[in-house]
Design an enzyme around this catalytic site. Structure first.
Site, PDB file in Angstrom:
ATOM      1  N   LYS A 261       0.829  -1.118  -0.189  1.00 28.80           N
ATOM      2  CA  LYS A 261      -0.158   0.046   0.048  1.00 28.80           C
ATOM      3  C   LYS A 261       0.795   1.283  -0.003  1.00 28.80           C
ATOM      4  O   LYS A 261       0.685   2.246  -0.678  1.00 28.80           O
ATOM      5  CB  LYS A 261      -0.973  -0.007   1.296  1.00 28.80           C
ATOM      6  CG  LYS A 261      -0.292  -0.345   2.705  1.00 28.80           C
ATOM      7  CD  LYS A 261      -1.332  -1.210   3.243  1.00 28.80           C
ATOM      8  CE  LYS A 261      -0.761  -2.225   4.316  1.00 28.80           C
ATOM      9  NZ  LYS A 261      -1.145  -3.532   4.268  1.00 28.80           N
TER      10      LYS A 261
ATOM     11  N   LYS B  37      -3.974   3.486   2.494  1.00 32.20           N
ATOM     12  CA  LYS B  37      -5.124   2.757   1.716  1.00 32.20           C
ATOM     13  C   LYS B  37      -5.997   3.461   1.447  1.00 32.20           C
ATOM     14  O   LYS B  37      -6.912   3.249   0.275  1.00 32.20           O
ATOM     15  CB  LYS B  37      -5.542   1.745   2.782  1.00 32.20           C
ATOM     16  CG  LYS B  37      -4.789   0.609   3.316  1.00 32.20           C
ATOM     17  CD  LYS B  37      -5.239  -0.154   4.701  1.00 32.20           C
ATOM     18  CE  LYS B  37      -4.353  -1.059   5.128  1.00 32.20           C
ATOM     19  NZ  LYS B  37      -4.682  -1.614   6.552  1.00 32.20           N
TER      20      LYS B  37
ATOM     21  N   GLY C 179      -2.813 -10.224   8.181  1.00 39.63           N
ATOM     22  CA  GLY C 179      -2.712 -11.685   8.449  1.00 39.63           C
ATOM     23  C   GLY C 179      -2.417 -12.287   7.256  1.00 39.63           C
ATOM     24  O   GLY C 179      -2.843 -12.019   5.994  1.00 39.63           O
TER      25      GLY C 179
END
Lengths: 418, 418
Positions: free
Chosen positions: B99, B199, B297
């Protein structure tokens, strides 16, 4: 970046969805898609579009070489199937919103897609504005899909919300739903679960590769749910939803049904209120995901159809990976469920069908029990769907195996109590 | 139905995400995708893959004609940009999860995609397992997008949840987040909002066609939020979230920021707890939609990368419709916001910056005010980010226009009170 082919549409139906789509397309010239002709049933009706758009002759659309996409948003599932099959055979891509038609003819439609290699897209047929089919196709690709649980019918969810939050009884809530346009004047398709199970047939196919008729999937609606059931749910800290569920069991088979169910207040599905839909997907890699949005209405449905049209510009089609590239999953009825059943008269209840009964509440107004029953027994019988009997799955729902000694012990205990 | 080309991957990075993806691909042979080589920095490290998979020479991947897709999941945004640009120039499709790199080089990346016509997919770069980029590209196509609001950073959301639900103070909640692996050992990128605004730069591009650097977007993190703020929120019936928002104003321009905000308990974002992410999209046709899932994750990120790889089989690429096919939207700072500001010392507050102050609460422990301020004033100043000062947007947030007479009257009233 605009090398896409022009989409020239022949559209069947110009009801609320068809007109919604017509409007959306007019407002989005960048899509490079236009409706060339729309086939309608009643030419006399006043419509918000130029007269030359319409015809009553289906062949004008189906045999027009310029038309490369057939959009089908009509109400008649027999006519829809005829249209869709002819269109595919004539080399046209198809976008359909007819859940009933698709659920009833799933096998034939799959076969035709295989034979013709043509796209048949139907995002609008399940949960409308929620892009659940495309996400199941693309995102759980080869993932370990543990379960999918959903509220797929807006009418019943609206009624349950009004019963639950505003303490309306079923009839009053239904009338309100009809007044607001969330339920049909003949509401039985929605209320008795037929609409939900049709959508579930479609989603089971994209989720698990299962090809099954709706009468093979246990379902009921909310027609027998009483205000008293909502109070019991509230006392116990639950909400009631009409839940469509599919779950991979330990033996690799899939349990699937559409039933009213208690859901915990912190469950994602409890968050789905009024006419909205919601889908909870649990999978090995992506973990738990939740999609929420409008499941019906002209524009929500129109926007789903439009997204399919948009995808056709780059020749997108479903690959049915779970069906063709994997061993498709099998449905099973060999498991147990814990259910709450409320009733007016004890004689309505077939106590012997239960493995055991854990709770028995007798009241002047209404009584209920909570017990564990084999799923196949529910499939084989109808007493739990009769007037005055209301079955609601408990929140823990599925029990894969029971200890029969334990069952006997509990039954004996019960014998002493009852 | 399996006519897709084989995807042969050169992968940069074999950390948690890279290894997660390697595992996922091994378990999904039907994808017809394999990692031919992985370029790593430290060859000595023990890794769960055969040694011949690895190289430290990036050119082995970038100049291998057989490799048709470069997957880039490394931490170094400068190196990542170099890899991505070389790959595209060498005719390879790219999948990236970086990002920071994308946000910093958005304009150059767009230019390169235009020049080469090659796909550059980055679903994993925003909200990981939530397919938000693809949905913004495909489903709000040419829709009237009213607003998009999101919780895009799992670390800060976990910390806020613990402060709110378990009354941990900020430091204790941060330590717990670090222990559970939800926050980095150097947490400032997350905690101070840098990760979230990166983001947001990416999502503003796919949602609105806006191409802007992150320093042009007002943002802060949760570093100054106090337990006392959580109590005030609770008293008033709100939760606190770090909210990334973009909203189309009446004048057609877009207001965008990343700020802590009070959210109503029945707001979809209040539902997003702990390390999860959530996105609420409001649009003209599809109405209100809500997507919820894991935002970080190894497997959640790996599954997003895999969905991009899967899409490359049918040559999917972003079309950036809002940017190229429409007049892209412009950002504006010309609007007002209603804010809550808590502080230890009155001298930290620049009262004159406010149009008016509606509430003033002085306490022994801590004090707060609620007032209306022009957004540009927040852009131009830093006093509200200083130690001991905590700014939280109120739930109603944006005010497009104020009545200046009203403002004066309120100020006068206030003068009498304060």
């Amino acid at each position: 970046m605009n090398e896409h082919k022009e989409i020239i549409i022949g559209m069947f139906g110009f009801g609320v969805v068809g007109e919604g789509l017509y409007k959306i397309l007019q407002q989005t010239p960048s899509l490079n898609a236009r409706i060339k002709k729309s086939c309608i049933k009643h030419p006399g009706k006043k419509r918000n579009a130029p007269e030359e758009l319409f015809t009553t002759d289906k062949d004008v659309l189906l045999f027009d070489d310029e038309i490369n996409v057939i959009v089908e948003v009509i109400d008649d599932s027999v006519a829809a199937f005829d249209i869709v099959t002819t269109a595919l055979k004539n080399g046209k891509a198809v976008v359909s919103a007819s859940k009933k038609m698709i659920a009833e003819n799933l096998e034939e439609l799959l076969q035709l897609q295989k034979e013709t290699g043509l796209p048949f897209l139907c995002e609008a047929a399940a949960c409308a504005s929620i892009p659940v089919i495309r996400n199941l196709e693309e995102y759980y690709d080869n993932d370990l899909l543990h379960s999918i649980r959903a509220v797929v019918n807006g009418s019943t969810n609206f009624i349950l919300t009004k019963m639950f939050d505003d303490k309306l009884d079923f009839q009053d809530a239904l009338i309100l739903a009809q007044q607001l346009g969330y339920a049909e004047s003949n509401p039985s398709l929605d209320v008795e679960g037929y609409d939900a199970v049709n959508k579930w047939v479609i989603l089971l196919n994209h989720a698990y590769g299962i090809v099954e008729k709706s009468d093979k999937i246990l379902f009921t609606g909310i027609q027998n749910i009483q205000l008293r059931d909502a109070s019991v749910a509230k006392e116990k800290g639950f909400d009631i939803k009409l839940v469509a569920q599919a779950k991979t069991l330990l033996n690799g088979k899939v349990a699937a049904y559409v039933l009213p169910q208690f859901v915990k207040l912190d469950d994602q599905l409890a968050f789905v209120k009024n006419e909205f839909n919601g889908v909870v997907i649990e999978s090995g890699f992506a973990d738990r995901q939740f999609f929420y949005g409008k499941g019906a209405g002209s524009l929500a449905t129109g926007s789903a159809v439009m997204s399919d049209i948009s995808a056709l510009r780059y020749d997108y089609k479903y690959e049915y990976k779970k069906l063709y590239h994997h061993k498709p999953k099998e449905l099973t009825n060999d498991f147990y469920v814990r259910v709450y059943i409320s009733f007016n008269e004890v004689k309505s209840i077939r106590k012997d069908d239960f493995e055991w009964i854990e709770e028995w509440h007798a009241g002047l107004e209404r009584s209920y029990l909570i017990g564990v029953i084999h799923f196949q027994k529910l499939q084989n019988t109808n007493w739990w769907k009769e007037d005055g009997v209301s079955l609601i799955l408990t929140a823990d729902g599925i029990i894969e195996e029971i200890d029969s000694r334990n069952a006997k012990k509990r039954s004996l205990e019960l014998a002493g109590i009852l």
